[in-house]
Design a protein around this motif. Structure first.
Motif, PDB file in Angstrom:
ATOM      1  N   ILE A   1       5.799  -7.085  -1.599  1.00 32.10           N
ATOM      2  CA  ILE A   1       5.438  -5.665  -1.594  1.00 32.10           C
ATOM      3  C   ILE A   1       4.952  -5.313  -0.185  1.00 32.10           C
ATOM      4  O   ILE A   1       3.957  -5.872   0.296  1.00 32.10           O
ATOM      5  N   SER A   2       5.639  -4.379   0.478  1.00 34.23           N
ATOM      6  CA  SER A   2       5.392  -4.104   1.902  1.00 34.23           C
ATOM      7  C   SER A   2       3.952  -3.692   2.192  1.00 34.23           C
ATOM      8  O   SER A   2       3.356  -4.141   3.173  1.00 34.23           O
TER       9      SER A   2
ATOM     10  N   GLN B   1       7.108 -12.403  -7.909  1.00 32.74           N
ATOM     11  CA  GLN B   1       7.602 -12.540  -6.539  1.00 32.74           C
ATOM     12  C   GLN B   1       6.746 -13.405  -5.615  1.00 32.74           C
ATOM     13  O   GLN B   1       7.231 -13.850  -4.571  1.00 32.74           O
ATOM     14  N   ALA B   2       5.493 -13.628  -5.972  1.00 33.08           N
ATOM     15  CA  ALA B   2       4.560 -14.274  -5.030  1.00 33.08           C
ATOM     16  C   ALA B   2       4.993 -15.687  -4.669  1.00 33.08           C
ATOM     17  O   ALA B   2       5.438 -16.459  -5.516  1.00 33.08           O
TER      18      ALA B   2
ATOM     19  N   ASN C   1      11.959  -4.226  -8.691  1.00 32.40           N
ATOM     20  CA  ASN C   1      12.543  -5.563  -8.580  1.00 32.40           C
ATOM     21  C   ASN C   1      12.961  -5.881  -7.141  1.00 32.40           C
ATOM     22  O   ASN C   1      13.714  -6.822  -6.905  1.00 32.40           O
ATOM     23  N   GLU C   2      12.462  -5.071  -6.199  1.00 28.69           N
ATOM     24  CA  GLU C   2      12.804  -5.262  -4.790  1.00 28.69           C
ATOM     25  C   GLU C   2      11.803  -6.219  -4.155  1.00 28.69           C
ATOM     26  O   GLU C   2      10.623  -5.904  -4.021  1.00 28.69           O
ATOM     27  N   ASP C   3      12.294  -7.388  -3.787  1.00 27.59           N
ATOM     28  CA  ASP C   3      11.443  -8.428  -3.209  1.00 27.59           C
ATOM     29  C   ASP C   3      11.699  -8.487  -1.704  1.00 27.59           C
ATOM     30  O   ASP C   3      12.626  -9.144  -1.237  1.00 27.59           O
ATOM     31  N   ARG C   4      10.872  -7.753  -0.928  1.00 26.51           N
ATOM     32  CA  ARG C   4      11.044  -7.726   0.528  1.00 26.51           C
ATOM     33  C   ARG C   4      10.298  -8.898   1.169  1.00 26.51           C
ATOM     34  O   ARG C   4       9.103  -9.051   0.934  1.00 26.51           O
ATOM     35  N   ASP C   5      11.000  -9.669   1.991  1.00 27.19           N
ATOM     36  CA  ASP C   5      10.265 -10.690   2.728  1.00 27.19           C
ATOM     37  C   ASP C   5       9.578 -10.032   3.927  1.00 27.19           C
ATOM     38  O   ASP C   5       9.842  -8.870   4.249  1.00 27.19           O
TER      39      ASP C   5
END
Length: 455
Positions: free
Chosen positions: A132-133, A167-168, A416-420
């Motif tokens: 999460i940005s 996501q973590a 469901n957007e997993d931003r690195d």
């Protein structure tokens, strides 16, 4: 052999008074057997000479002072722990509720835990990427930190919690990663949502879920976070895992404390909560951290809903004193349809400078520039409401555009957007192209040349 007492003299809500007792200890487990033969568990809450006040874990309905027996078991409330707990769902008092087999424990541990010696604590370090940005870039989470989420009624904190749990992942740390999820006083729909989300995405395989619903006994709610944290301590410090503990909703936990306190006729503190609320919350939050010489760690994300969105309410207020920052969800952003509605300016992670050193060289400068530019953009937006956009300078209009795009492209992202972290920083640099180059004062010139996209 444990002694049985038939000297129950008073029943008030979840509390039962037993007189004429000997050798009873604080926090000791008690088995109450009714005249019909049904058995219920409780624990000793207070001892005064030969009187023991027992707090029931289940409804006291059907318990009478006549014919009911109390047996003191000589041990505190414990949970049997094992690595086999991963992938399983338990009730708030530690019983499996997923239809699976009983857990064969490696050991049984007192759920109240033992405080970590401050000398043996290690400083929280290593970046935990949530995808999460707004958290990863601006309120960076660190392994071993406690970072609460302050939400409000009707805001999507459940969805945010489930997304973080899915996501973590630890960046720069070795060892397995696990999630321990404790839900307190949630509705049946919320319990189903969490269970289905974990199963659907496969996150259940590295997770342990403890679920106490609103229909479950109030007193069980007080044990649930301690069950979750005891399991986390076993996985972290015995099995060397990096454990993320998500607790929701701490407000329901505090309401349960207030209910038991009122039944005990204690003198109330602020808003009717017991005077020891701060101390009690500290016994939960302070179980996060790293221990020198141990590979594992416990990172906590407690979630609490602020009654009437009041950040000065005793629960968020006291939480802020104990934890290392807060993520604040904003109702105005939610009303605009933005997800996750993280209110950037009042949010804070006090340990984020530690993590920003290990992510990427430009992270520190990007953080300062994005935060300052968004704050300036919001000021310009307020000015435009009063004076109209025609009264704004060209630079002001650029900051206004930056604020609008920041909300739509940086804060707003898919569930469901997993931003690195690389993608998050790239989005940040793209947004900075909206501003004049001479306004980028918080980023080193060498990084501007290296990362700022050429128009």
């Amino acid at each position: 052999m444990q002694k049985e007492y038939k000297t129950l003299t008073e029943i008030a809500g979840p509390l039962v008074l037993v007189e004429g007792v000997e050798g009873v200890k604080y926090e000791e487990l008690v088995e109450i057997t009714t005249e019909e033969g049904s058995r219920r568990m409780g624990k000793v809450l207070e001892i005064n000479k030969d009187k023991a006040l027992v707090q029931m874990f289940e409804s006291p309905q059907g318990i009478a002072t006549e014919g009911t027996k109390a047996k003191f078991l000589g041990r505190p409330l414990e949970i049997g722990v094992s690595e086999d707990m991963l992938g399983r769902i338990f009730s708030g008092n530690g019983d499996p509720i997923d239809g699976g087999a009983e857990i064969i424990p490696d050991q049984k541990i007192n759920i109240n835990g033992a405080p970590i010696n401050p000398y043996s604590r290690d400083y929280p370090a290593d970046f935990i990427q949530t995808g999460i940005s707004t958290i990863d870039c601006l309120n960076t989470l660190v392994r071993g930190q406690k970072l609460p989420v302050f939400s409000g009624s009707g805001l999507p904190h459940s969805r945010v919690a489930a997304q973080i749990a899915r996501q973590a992942k630890v960046q720069g740390g070795e060892g397995d990663f696990a999630v321990v999820f404790g839900a307190m006083g949630v509705t049946f729909e919320e319990a189903e949502y969490f269970t289905n989300e974990f199963k659907k995405t496969g996150a259940i395989n590295r997770s342990v879920l403890f679920i106490n619903t609103a229909a479950d006994p109030v007193v069980e709610r007080i044990a649930t976070p301690r069950m979750a944290l005891t399991t986390a301590e076993y996985l972290a410090f015995e099995k060397g895992m990096h454990v993320l503990v998500i607790l929701t909703d701490l407000t329901n936990y505090c309401e349960a404390l207030r209910e038991v306190s009122a039944a005990r006729k204690e003198v109330p503190g602020r808003r009717g909560y017991p005077g020891y609320l701060y101390t009690d919350l500290a016994t939960i939050y302070e179980r996060a951290g790293r221990v020198k010489g141990k590979k594992g760690s416990i990172t906590q994300i407690p979630i609490l809903t602020m009654p009437e969105d009041d950040i000065t309410h005793p629960i968020p207020d006291l939480t802020g004193y104990i934890t290392e920052g807060q993520i604040v969800l904003g109702r105005d952003l939610h009303q605009k349809g933005l997800y996750p509605p993280v209110n950037v300016l009042p949010s804070l992670s006090r340990l984020s400078p530690t993590a920003r050193k290990v992510t990427r060289e430009d992270h520190e400068g990007v953080f300062g520039q994005m935060y300052a530019s968004f704050a300036r953009g919001l000021e310009v937006r307020d000015l435009a409401i009063i004076l109209g956009e025609s009264a704004l300078s060209e630079t002001d209009l650029q900051y206004l555009q930056f604020a609008n795009d920041f909300e739509q492209k940086f804060i707003n992202q898919g569930e469901n957007e997993d931003r690195d972290i690389q993608e998050t920083l790239s989005i940040s640099w793209d947004l900075m192209t909206l501003l004049p180059k001479h306004e980028l004062k918080r980023v080193k010139e060498e990084y501007v040349e290296k990362y700022l996209p050429k128009k």
